[in-house]
Design an enzyme around this catalytic site. Sequence first.
Site, mmCIF file in Angstrom:
data_model
loop_
_atom_site.group_PDB
_atom_site.id
_atom_site.type_symbol
_atom_site.label_atom_id
_atom_site.label_comp_id
_atom_site.label_asym_id
_atom_site.label_seq_id
_atom_site.Cartn_x
_atom_site.Cartn_y
_atom_site.Cartn_z
ATOM 1 C CG ASP A 25 -35.947 -28.604 -10.183
ATOM 2 O OD1 ASP A 25 -35.340 -27.683 -10.649
ATOM 3 O OD2 ASP A 25 -35.596 -29.757 -9.871
ATOM 4 C CB ILE A 26 -35.683 -22.452 -10.592
ATOM 5 C CG1 ILE A 26 -36.879 -22.149 -9.514
ATOM 6 C CG2 ILE A 26 -35.377 -21.406 -11.582
ATOM 7 C CD1 ILE A 26 -36.341 -20.987 -8.316
ATOM 8 C CB ALA A 79 -30.688 -20.301 -5.581
ATOM 9 C CG ASN A 103 -32.450 -25.563 1.714
ATOM 10 O OD1 ASN A 103 -33.178 -26.332 2.300
ATOM 11 N ND2 ASN A 103 -32.364 -25.786 0.209
ATOM 12 C CG PHE A 128 -23.932 -25.411 -8.187
ATOM 13 C CD1 PHE A 128 -23.656 -24.480 -8.809
ATOM 14 C CD2 PHE A 128 -22.605 -25.453 -7.178
ATOM 15 C CE1 PHE A 128 -22.527 -23.638 -9.078
ATOM 16 C CE2 PHE A 128 -21.550 -24.730 -7.397
ATOM 17 C CZ PHE A 128 -21.506 -23.866 -8.302
ATOM 18 C CE LYS A 167 -44.797 -17.138 17.609
ATOM 19 N NZ LYS A 167 -44.175 -16.608 19.246
HETATM 20 N N1 CTP Z 1 -32.825 -26.089 -8.005
HETATM 21 C C1 CTP Z 1 -33.623 -25.252 -8.437
HETATM 22 N N2 CTP Z 1 -35.007 -25.184 -7.937
HETATM 23 C C2 CTP Z 1 -35.497 -26.196 -7.000
HETATM 24 C C3 CTP Z 1 -34.467 -27.171 -6.257
HETATM 25 C C4 CTP Z 1 -33.042 -27.089 -7.058
HETATM 26 O O1 CTP Z 1 -33.505 -24.445 -9.144
HETATM 27 N N3 CTP Z 1 -36.736 -26.294 -6.624
HETATM 28 C C5 CTP Z 1 -31.395 -26.194 -8.394
HETATM 29 C C6 CTP Z 1 -30.438 -25.413 -7.425
HETATM 30 O O2 CTP Z 1 -30.009 -24.346 -7.897
HETATM 31 C C7 CTP Z 1 -29.253 -26.520 -7.860
HETATM 32 C C8 CTP Z 1 -29.793 -27.808 -8.528
HETATM 33 O O3 CTP Z 1 -31.240 -27.413 -8.744
HETATM 34 O O4 CTP Z 1 -28.724 -25.946 -8.966
HETATM 35 C C9 CTP Z 1 -29.807 -28.753 -7.596
HETATM 36 O O5 CTP Z 1 -30.120 -28.429 -6.293
HETATM 37 P P1 CTP Z 1 -30.040 -29.535 -5.325
HETATM 38 O O6 CTP Z 1 -30.747 -28.840 -3.857
HETATM 39 O O7 CTP Z 1 -28.575 -30.374 -5.101
HETATM 40 O O8 CTP Z 1 -30.987 -30.837 -5.529
HETATM 41 P P2 CTP Z 1 -32.589 -30.913 -5.607
HETATM 42 O O9 CTP Z 1 -33.317 -30.350 -6.908
HETATM 43 O O10 CTP Z 1 -33.280 -29.893 -4.540
HETATM 44 O O11 CTP Z 1 -32.957 -32.452 -5.234
HETATM 45 P P3 CTP Z 1 -32.497 -33.488 -4.074
HETATM 46 O O12 CTP Z 1 -32.924 -32.430 -3.003
HETATM 47 O O13 CTP Z 1 -33.579 -34.284 -4.283
HETATM 48 O O14 CTP Z 1 -30.991 -33.514 -3.781
#
Ligand code: CTP
Length: 403
Positions: A311-312, A279, A215, A329, A293
Amino acid sequence: MTREDEVSGKKRILLVIGGGIAAFKALEVARLLRKKSYGVTPVMTEAAQAFVTKLSVETLCGEAVYSDLLSADQESRISHIALARSADIILVCPATANLLARMAHGLADDLATTVLLATTAPIYVAPAMNVRMWENPATQANRVLLEQRGVHFIGPVEGEMACGEFGMGRLASPEMITDILINSFARSHLLQGRHFLVTAGPTCEPIDPVRYISNHSSGLQGFAIAEALAQAGAAVTLISGPVSLPTPANVRRINVVTARDMLEATLSCLPVDGMIAVAAVSDWRTETEGQEKLKKGRHDLSILKMVENPDILAMVCHHDKRPALVVGFAAETEKLLEHAREKRLKKGCDWLLANDVKAGVFGKDHNQVSFLDDHGVENWPSESKKDIACRLVQKISTYFHQI
Ligand code: CTP
């Protein structure tokens, strides 16, 4: 801090006076600080002595000036290393373009720059120079370098300069400089005894030894939050994906690459008092990682099966060792508040800072966020990522003082 300071609890500011026309204003800064019972140890560059006399500085600081690196007399009073360690804060005022350049490039060719290189104390600089010198890309690049290393800038402000030109480059007022220093002392104990975990930067999910999925994320916002928490006296663990940022002072850093590494590192740090998940975790990875590769044209790309990463943030929110405060965030490109509200509830975090990433925040110094909690939404002003970090840390401190 001297032995007497330690006994009296007196805070000590090492005032490095640079050689510019604004040098005389450093005397007012010293007077205001002493009025508030701070100890002020003056260090002058050679150029500073062309603008103000040692006698004036000594009289207003109530202490002898240090100016020579190679003076046996001054070294015998206190060595340059001990001088660097004696300060609770170092203030460079005025900070000239030359002094900023020497600091940015690690020169130690006089006492002032040697002390600045040897110190572990927070450094504040109050620049003053001609507007063109301030705006020059060389000075701006030095400012960015220094800020990345945790040096705090107070000003400059806009106004008329001694040379008759108008613009950004005037020294901030002595009152503003003094207030900022005093506030920073007050903040430095707000979160003492608390431990925070901050995740920052992107994660990278390897497809094969050459390619990865990731990302956009520079890590700037997360690092600024870790830094602001540490400045508030908290113990901070920063779990960072691959970014090229220096570790903020007094922060323990754990480097990770993938979302699974980040999860493992995060869980190994629990329990903590608070977690701030900044993050940009990659939501997906390929089910398998190619050992060699993948060669172009020789593979059917549908073999790259994507699976979801853990999802942490959600896992921490539902953990038995859930921190007392969990902040997430949200990076959104549309329906900002609607998606952010849903995200906060779905993940189970207490607070959420929502970002419209289409506004171009990646890698930028400024950001605009909306703060969401149980009570509703606050739209914070567009400000630097460091200011957002300070605003958040202020709120975190209030929260921990209320529970
Ligand atoms: N986050 C996390 N672990 C993940 C994805 C996201 O801890 N696998 C945390 C990010 O650090 C942030 C929050 O969840 O604090 C939201 O991240 P975001 O990228 O906005 O959303 P997603 O959970 O990825 O959902 P979507 O992609 O559907 O918007």
